[in-house]
Design an enzyme around this catalytic site. Structure first.
Site, PDB file in Angstrom:
ATOM      1  N   ASN A  69      -4.930   2.062  -1.704  1.00 60.68           N
ATOM      2  CA  ASN A  69      -5.500   0.712  -1.793  1.00 60.68           C
ATOM      3  C   ASN A  69      -6.274   0.506  -3.100  1.00 60.68           C
ATOM      4  O   ASN A  69      -6.794  -0.573  -3.340  1.00 60.68           O
ATOM      5  CB  ASN A  69      -6.402   0.401  -0.584  1.00 60.68           C
ATOM      6  CG  ASN A  69      -7.779   1.010  -0.725  1.00 60.68           C
ATOM      7  OD1 ASN A  69      -7.929   2.097  -1.292  1.00 60.68           O
ATOM      8  ND2 ASN A  69      -8.796   0.334  -0.228  1.00 60.68           N
ATOM      9  N   LYS A  76       0.811  -1.230   0.000  1.00 65.43           N
ATOM     10  CA  LYS A  76       0.000   0.000   0.000  1.00 65.43           C
ATOM     11  C   LYS A  76       0.845   1.280   0.000  1.00 65.43           C
ATOM     12  O   LYS A  76       0.383   2.314  -0.459  1.00 65.43           O
ATOM     13  CB  LYS A  76      -0.955   0.013   1.197  1.00 65.43           C
ATOM     14  CG  LYS A  76      -2.120  -0.949   1.031  1.00 65.43           C
ATOM     15  CD  LYS A  76      -3.084  -0.841   2.188  1.00 65.43           C
ATOM     16  CE  LYS A  76      -4.208  -1.836   2.036  1.00 65.43           C
ATOM     17  NZ  LYS A  76      -5.171  -1.786   3.127  1.00 65.43           N
ATOM     18  N   ASP A 106     -10.008   2.738   2.130  1.00 66.88           N
ATOM     19  CA  ASP A 106     -10.050   2.021   3.423  1.00 66.88           C
ATOM     20  C   ASP A 106     -10.761   2.848   4.493  1.00 66.88           C
ATOM     21  O   ASP A 106     -11.582   2.323   5.260  1.00 66.88           O
ATOM     22  CB  ASP A 106      -8.624   1.716   3.920  1.00 66.88           C
ATOM     23  CG  ASP A 106      -8.039   0.481   3.260  1.00 66.88           C
ATOM     24  OD1 ASP A 106      -8.809  -0.378   2.800  1.00 66.88           O
ATOM     25  OD2 ASP A 106      -6.802   0.383   3.197  1.00 66.88           O
TER      26      ASP A 106
HETATM   27  P1  NAP Z   1       0.391  -2.603   9.615  1.00 64.59           P
HETATM   28  O1  NAP Z   1       0.676  -1.312   8.960  1.00 64.59           O
HETATM   29  O2  NAP Z   1       1.394  -3.707   9.543  1.00 64.59           O
HETATM   30  O3  NAP Z   1       0.096  -2.284  11.177  1.00 64.59           O
HETATM   31  C1  NAP Z   1      -0.110  -3.309  12.113  1.00 64.59           C
HETATM   32  C2  NAP Z   1      -0.303  -2.701  13.507  1.00 64.59           C
HETATM   33  O4  NAP Z   1      -0.628  -3.774  14.393  1.00 64.59           O
HETATM   34  C3  NAP Z   1       0.940  -2.018  14.089  1.00 64.59           C
HETATM   35  O5  NAP Z   1       0.529  -0.902  14.847  1.00 64.59           O
HETATM   36  C4  NAP Z   1       1.536  -3.104  14.984  1.00 64.59           C
HETATM   37  O6  NAP Z   1       2.220  -2.592  16.118  1.00 64.59           O
HETATM   38  C5  NAP Z   1       0.296  -3.800  15.491  1.00 64.59           C
HETATM   39  N1  NAP Z   1       0.591  -5.184  15.860  1.00 64.59           N
HETATM   40  C6  NAP Z   1       1.050  -6.176  15.046  1.00 64.59           C
HETATM   41  N2  NAP Z   1       1.191  -7.319  15.736  1.00 64.59           N
HETATM   42  C7  NAP Z   1       0.829  -7.034  17.028  1.00 64.59           C
HETATM   43  C8  NAP Z   1       0.785  -7.802  18.232  1.00 64.59           C
HETATM   44  N3  NAP Z   1       1.120  -9.099  18.256  1.00 64.59           N
HETATM   45  N4  NAP Z   1       0.377  -7.178  19.361  1.00 64.59           N
HETATM   46  C9  NAP Z   1       0.025  -5.877  19.361  1.00 64.59           C
HETATM   47  N5  NAP Z   1       0.062  -5.091  18.258  1.00 64.59           N
HETATM   48  C10 NAP Z   1       0.454  -5.675  17.106  1.00 64.59           C
HETATM   49  O7  NAP Z   1      -0.959  -3.260   9.074  1.00 64.59           O
HETATM   50  P2  NAP Z   1      -2.250  -2.492   8.459  1.00 64.59           P
HETATM   51  O8  NAP Z   1      -2.064  -2.264   7.009  1.00 64.59           O
HETATM   52  O9  NAP Z   1      -2.583  -1.349   9.341  1.00 64.59           O
HETATM   53  O10 NAP Z   1      -3.348  -3.655   8.582  1.00 64.59           O
HETATM   54  C11 NAP Z   1      -3.736  -4.113   9.864  1.00 64.59           C
HETATM   55  C12 NAP Z   1      -4.833  -5.170   9.763  1.00 64.59           C
HETATM   56  O11 NAP Z   1      -5.989  -4.613   9.175  1.00 64.59           O
HETATM   57  C13 NAP Z   1      -4.486  -6.398   8.922  1.00 64.59           C
HETATM   58  O12 NAP Z   1      -4.929  -7.525   9.621  1.00 64.59           O
HETATM   59  C14 NAP Z   1      -5.288  -6.192   7.650  1.00 64.59           C
HETATM   60  O13 NAP Z   1      -5.640  -7.412   7.034  1.00 64.59           O
HETATM   61  C15 NAP Z   1      -6.516  -5.485   8.192  1.00 64.59           C
HETATM   62  N6  NAP Z   1      -7.219  -4.654   7.189  1.00 64.59           N
HETATM   63  C16 NAP Z   1      -8.547  -4.905   6.994  1.00 64.59           C
HETATM   64  C17 NAP Z   1      -9.253  -4.143   6.065  1.00 64.59           C
HETATM   65  C18 NAP Z   1     -10.723  -4.402   5.843  1.00 64.59           C
HETATM   66  O14 NAP Z   1     -11.273  -3.891   4.847  1.00 64.59           O
HETATM   67  N7  NAP Z   1     -11.402  -5.130   6.709  1.00 64.59           N
HETATM   68  C19 NAP Z   1      -8.609  -3.129   5.349  1.00 64.59           C
HETATM   69  C20 NAP Z   1      -7.261  -2.883   5.609  1.00 64.59           C
HETATM   70  C21 NAP Z   1      -6.573  -3.655   6.537  1.00 64.59           C
HETATM   71  P3  NAP Z   1       3.791  -2.216  16.107  1.00 64.59           P
HETATM   72  O15 NAP Z   1       3.874  -0.796  15.649  1.00 64.59           O
HETATM   73  O16 NAP Z   1       4.178  -2.400  17.525  1.00 64.59           O
HETATM   74  O17 NAP Z   1       4.459  -3.187  15.176  1.00 64.59           O
END
Ligand code: NAP
Length: 273
Positions: A90, A69, A105
């Site tokens: 996205n 992204k 998003d």
């Molecule tokens: P990202 O940029 O990788 O961010 C992930 C976040 O989660 C970071 O703040 C990370 O914290 C935290 N994290 C990861 N593992 C963790 C753990 N074990 N304990 C606590 N915090 C944790 O990912 P993203 O793009 O924001 O996407 C996040 C999620 O949203 C994914 O699962 C994705 O599939 C979902 N999503 C869904 C939709 C939908 O339409 N439903 C759309 C977009 C995304 P740190 O900073 O400490 O690493």
């Protein structure tokens, strides 16, 4: 000639997007197909080549998911305001051989929330400070909500809060903070680790609505805990549906057939169970 759309990401074979978009094309009589483009991130040329060859492959637009992204932005001619502000694309539209980037998003998340609650003055906690948290946090603040961030890596929540004029909160303060809405944007609780939840029922007492943006499983442990606390819940599928409708509207300049896309999404979710 049939137009090609698709989703770019890795790994992406579990994506629910082809079912929704192909159902929409069929119901609207659009001669197009939505495919999966699983692009191996081990060689950064792969994404570049995909973008340079869109015309050759008759690709009229595509969705973008993890891990591309941010990286995809360097191949865009123009972005919409939200994509530029939050630094994440996205959705891509190929207009006369130029790739334009959008972000649906945040609007998807907001429309999912608005099915159950108002958001203009609410006190909202976002768990996580990654790409989705940035887009959702910025947009909720624009709506006038009082937005707090909690993140595992504290420096990232501080950085995000500073950039968009949000607040941060310590984990131990969450239970007493009287939040109206809580949104999980971390992958905690995602399959195969579906028993995990960052918060438990006792930390969500009095919360009106809890949304988890995870789509696998549909009802995460966080949402089960939220129900125990008496909150209304919103699944990640609602956000996914609305962000996909936003993409359809960008590509075709008309309203998406939301009921058709919703039926296709839930059928696909049942098939993947
Ligand atoms: P990202 O940029 O990788 O961010 C992930 C976040 O989660 C970071 O703040 C990370 O914290 C935290 N994290 C990861 N593992 C963790 C753990 N074990 N304990 C606590 N915090 C944790 O990912 P993203 O793009 O924001 O996407 C996040 C999620 O949203 C994914 O699962 C994705 O599939 C979902 N999503 C869904 C939709 C939908 O339409 N439903 C759309 C977009 C995304 P740190 O900073 O400490 O690493």
């Amino acid at each position: 000639m049939k137009k090609i759309f698709g989703i770019v990401g890795h790994p992406v074979k579990q994506s629910l997007s082809p079912a929704m978009h192909n159902a929409a094309f069929k119901s609207e009589g659009i001669d197009a197909e939505y495919k999966i483009f699983d692009i191996d991130p081990s060689d950064e040329e792969n994404l570049a080549n995909f973008c340079y060859e869109t015309d050759l492959n008759n690709i009229a637009g595509f969705s973008v998911t993890m891990p591309y992204k941010q990286e995809i932005m360097k191949y865009m001619e123009e972005y919409d305001l939200l994509a530029r502000t939050v630094g994440s694309v996205n959705t891509v539209e190929n207009v006369d051989s130029k790739l334009n980037g959008y972000n649906t998003d945040a609007t998807g998340a907001i429309q999912a929330l608005q099915e159950k609650t108002t958001i203009n003055k609410e006190k909202i906690l976002i768990l996580g400070a990654g790409g989705a948290a940035r887009a959702i946090g910025y947009s909720l603040k624009e709506f006038g909500a009082d937005v707090y961030i909690f993140n595992r890596t504290k420096s990232k929540s501080i950085e995000l809060a500073k950039e968009f004029d949000l607040e941060t909160i310590e984990f131990t303060q969450i239970a007493d903070a009287d939040f109206d809405i809580i949104i999980n944007t971390t992958p905690v609780g995602m399959l195969p680790d579906s028993g995990s939840s960052l918060l438990h029922a006792e930390q969500m007492k009095g919360v009106k609505v809890v949304m988890d943006i995870i789509t696998h499983p549909l009802e995460t442990q966080l949402l089960k805990e939220a129900k125990k606390a008496g909150a209304e819940t919103i699944t990640g599928a609602r956000m996914l549906l609305h962000q996909a409708c936003g993409q359809f509207e960008i590509w075709f300049g008309k309203s998406a057939p939301i009921e058709v896309m919703e039926t296709a999404l839930y059928e696909e979710l049942r098939n993947k169970d």
